[in-house]
Design a protein around this motif. Structure first.
Motif, PDB file in Angstrom:
ATOM      1  N   ASP A  33       0.801  -1.569  -0.313  1.00 44.98           N
ATOM      2  CA  ASP A  33      -0.270  -0.505  -0.196  1.00 44.98           C
ATOM      3  C   ASP A  33       1.123   1.205   0.230  1.00 44.98           C
ATOM      4  O   ASP A  33       0.695   2.598  -0.263  1.00 44.98           O
ATOM      5  CB  ASP A  33      -1.309  -0.387   1.477  1.00 44.98           C
ATOM      6  CG  ASP A  33      -2.264  -0.924   1.359  1.00 44.98           C
ATOM      7  OD1 ASP A  33      -2.442  -1.501  -0.156  1.00 44.98           O
ATOM      8  OD2 ASP A  33      -3.052  -1.045   2.102  1.00 44.98           O
ATOM      9  N   ARG A  88      -7.511  -7.644  -1.450  1.00 42.37           N
ATOM     10  CA  ARG A  88      -6.924  -6.980  -1.873  1.00 42.37           C
ATOM     11  C   ARG A  88      -6.155  -5.774  -3.480  1.00 42.37           C
ATOM     12  O   ARG A  88      -6.036  -4.895  -3.124  1.00 42.37           O
ATOM     13  CB  ARG A  88      -5.258  -7.052  -1.160  1.00 42.37           C
ATOM     14  CG  ARG A  88      -5.186  -6.790   0.781  1.00 42.37           C
ATOM     15  CD  ARG A  88      -4.125  -6.829   0.973  1.00 42.37           C
ATOM     16  NE  ARG A  88      -4.349  -7.444   2.457  1.00 42.37           N
ATOM     17  CZ  ARG A  88      -4.413  -6.743   3.635  1.00 42.37           C
ATOM     18  NH1 ARG A  88      -4.173  -5.513   3.111  1.00 42.37           N
ATOM     19  NH2 ARG A  88      -4.205  -6.855   4.807  1.00 42.37           N
ATOM     20  N   TYR A 115     -11.319  -5.336   8.667  1.00 47.51           N
ATOM     21  CA  TYR A 115     -10.179  -4.855   8.127  1.00 47.51           C
ATOM     22  C   TYR A 115     -10.221  -3.974   7.000  1.00 47.51           C
ATOM     23  O   TYR A 115      -9.983  -3.005   6.067  1.00 47.51           O
ATOM     24  CB  TYR A 115      -8.405  -5.073   8.207  1.00 47.51           C
ATOM     25  CG  TYR A 115      -7.978  -4.126   7.180  1.00 47.51           C
ATOM     26  CD1 TYR A 115      -7.226  -2.722   7.585  1.00 47.51           C
ATOM     27  CD2 TYR A 115      -6.811  -4.339   6.261  1.00 47.51           C
ATOM     28  CE1 TYR A 115      -6.624  -1.999   7.420  1.00 47.51           C
ATOM     29  CE2 TYR A 115      -6.374  -3.655   5.387  1.00 47.51           C
ATOM     30  CZ  TYR A 115      -5.904  -2.490   6.157  1.00 47.51           C
ATOM     31  OH  TYR A 115      -4.790  -1.905   5.272  1.00 47.51           O
ATOM     32  N   LEU A 116     -10.172  -5.163   6.079  1.00 50.81           N
ATOM     33  CA  LEU A 116     -10.380  -5.297   4.129  1.00 50.81           C
ATOM     34  C   LEU A 116     -12.122  -4.072   4.069  1.00 50.81           C
ATOM     35  O   LEU A 116     -12.244  -2.856   3.314  1.00 50.81           O
ATOM     36  CB  LEU A 116     -10.297  -5.929   3.154  1.00 50.81           C
ATOM     37  CG  LEU A 116      -8.928  -6.358   3.553  1.00 50.81           C
ATOM     38  CD1 LEU A 116      -9.273  -8.317   2.844  1.00 50.81           C
ATOM     39  CD2 LEU A 116      -8.134  -5.766   2.246  1.00 50.81           C
ATOM     40  N   VAL A 119     -11.489  -0.516   4.509  1.00 56.81           N
ATOM     41  CA  VAL A 119     -10.810  -0.238   3.324  1.00 56.81           C
ATOM     42  C   VAL A 119     -11.374   0.076   2.813  1.00 56.81           C
ATOM     43  O   VAL A 119     -11.728   1.362   2.036  1.00 56.81           O
ATOM     44  CB  VAL A 119      -9.679  -0.994   2.783  1.00 56.81           C
ATOM     45  CG1 VAL A 119      -9.190  -0.475   1.940  1.00 56.81           C
ATOM     46  CG2 VAL A 119      -8.543  -1.251   4.068  1.00 56.81           C
ATOM     47  N   GLN A 122     -13.909   3.140   3.437  1.00 56.56           N
ATOM     48  CA  GLN A 122     -12.910   4.552   3.831  1.00 56.56           C
ATOM     49  C   GLN A 122     -12.842   4.859   2.388  1.00 56.56           C
ATOM     50  O   GLN A 122     -13.140   5.734   1.974  1.00 56.56           O
ATOM     51  CB  GLN A 122     -11.737   4.047   4.049  1.00 56.56           C
ATOM     52  CG  GLN A 122     -10.779   5.247   4.494  1.00 56.56           C
ATOM     53  CD  GLN A 122      -9.558   5.030   5.536  1.00 56.56           C
ATOM     54  OE1 GLN A 122      -9.152   3.497   5.187  1.00 56.56           O
ATOM     55  NE2 GLN A 122      -8.610   6.313   6.157  1.00 56.56           N
ATOM     56  N   ARG A 123     -12.843   3.844   0.767  1.00 58.55           N
ATOM     57  CA  ARG A 123     -12.138   4.486  -0.218  1.00 58.55           C
ATOM     58  C   ARG A 123     -13.451   5.156  -0.811  1.00 58.55           C
ATOM     59  O   ARG A 123     -14.103   6.578  -1.454  1.00 58.55           O
ATOM     60  CB  ARG A 123     -12.295   3.503  -1.389  1.00 58.55           C
ATOM     61  CG  ARG A 123     -10.668   3.016  -0.814  1.00 58.55           C
ATOM     62  CD  ARG A 123      -9.687   3.937  -1.102  1.00 58.55           C
ATOM     63  NE  ARG A 123      -7.677   3.142  -0.855  1.00 58.55           N
ATOM     64  CZ  ARG A 123      -7.397   2.994  -1.608  1.00 58.55           C
ATOM     65  NH1 ARG A 123      -8.047   1.662  -2.639  1.00 58.55           N
ATOM     66  NH2 ARG A 123      -5.873   2.028  -1.394  1.00 58.55           N
ATOM     67  N   ALA A 130     -16.219   2.876   8.248  1.00 53.96           N
ATOM     68  CA  ALA A 130     -14.958   2.015   8.012  1.00 53.96           C
ATOM     69  C   ALA A 130     -14.579   2.246  10.001  1.00 53.96           C
ATOM     70  O   ALA A 130     -13.376   1.451  10.143  1.00 53.96           O
ATOM     71  CB  ALA A 130     -14.334   3.407   7.102  1.00 53.96           C
ATOM     72  N   GLU A 146      -1.423  -2.392  11.085  1.00 54.45           N
ATOM     73  CA  GLU A 146      -1.841  -2.082  10.006  1.00 54.45           C
ATOM     74  C   GLU A 146      -2.620  -1.666  10.477  1.00 54.45           C
ATOM     75  O   GLU A 146      -4.010  -0.820   9.999  1.00 54.45           O
ATOM     76  CB  GLU A 146      -1.862  -2.930   9.080  1.00 54.45           C
ATOM     77  CG  GLU A 146      -2.825  -2.636   7.135  1.00 54.45           C
ATOM     78  CD  GLU A 146      -2.335  -3.946   6.510  1.00 54.45           C
ATOM     79  OE1 GLU A 146      -2.201  -4.236   4.896  1.00 54.45           O
ATOM     80  OE2 GLU A 146      -2.676  -5.085   7.292  1.00 54.45           O
ATOM     81  N   ALA A 150      -4.696   2.557  10.572  1.00 54.31           N
ATOM     82  CA  ALA A 150      -5.765   2.347   9.495  1.00 54.31           C
ATOM     83  C   ALA A 150      -7.286   3.586  10.763  1.00 54.31           C
ATOM     84  O   ALA A 150      -7.435   3.655  10.281  1.00 54.31           O
ATOM     85  CB  ALA A 150      -6.437   0.721   8.918  1.00 54.31           C
TER      86      ALA A 150
END
Length: 192
Positions: A33, A88, A115-116, A119, A122-123, A130, A146, A150
């Protein structure tokens, strides 16, 4: 495979804590990342895979309590490592719907799964969602930097979004504007 001690840069016979510390430092340095849209992204991904394999090899004999690696899902508890790597990749390519669909196909919701999810949220700009997913991931795996980074990056969600969307001075200006309108509304009602 290379000597796992050499890959992590620790001496043979290093303690579990020394191994974890070396792994975390290397994971922060080589995490793909950090190399998004960079010509070195493929090299970073290969290096991270090598680091994960070395870490997993050295921690297998530690009573089975190895933390799952923070990238790639190679040894994730959900069992289907290829799915997390694919998710990912899809996120990096901007295919958030496809990444979400892949995640929805996984029954075992591990820390990496949350977590994913975070992400993806968040995106999309969904900071509350998120933040919630990142907190769950951190609670499930508190040693994972990680996940913690985040969670810290989004703070409490809505407040962080408001600040990034408008900035501090604009938020203050909006509050002042609303306050003025409310006062004017009260004055107009009194004058009738």
């Amino acid at each position: 495979m290379k000597d796992p001690y050499e890959v992590l840069g620790v001496p043979h016979g290093a303690s579990e804590e020394e191994i974890k510390k070396a792994y975390r430092e290397l994971a922060r340095k080589y995490h793909p990342d950090n190399y998004a849209n960079n010509p070195l992204a493929d090299l970073a991904q290969e290096k991270m895979k090598e680091i994960n394999e070395a870490y997993a090899t050295l921690t297998k004999g530690s009573g089975g309590q190895s933390a799952s690696p923070s990238y790639n899902g190679t040894y994730d508890t959900a069992g289907d490592s290829g799915v997390f790597a694919e998710v990912r990749r899809m996120i990096q390519m901007g295919d958030l719907d496809g990444a979400e669909a892949k995640l929805n196909g996984i029954a075992n919701h591990s820390a990496q799964w949350y977590y994913l999810r975070g992400v993806i949220a968040q995106r999309r700009g969904w900071m509350d969602e998120a933040a919630q997913n990142f907190r769950i991931a951190v609670n499930m795996d508190p040693t994972n930097y990680e996940y913690r980074n985040a969670a810290n990056s989004v703070g409490n969600g809505a407040y962080t979004y408001r600040q990034t969307q408008y900035g501090d001075s604009a938020t203050d200006d909006l509050c002042s504007c609303c306050s003025s309108l409310m006062c004017l509304n009260c004055l107009c009602d009194c004058c009738r």
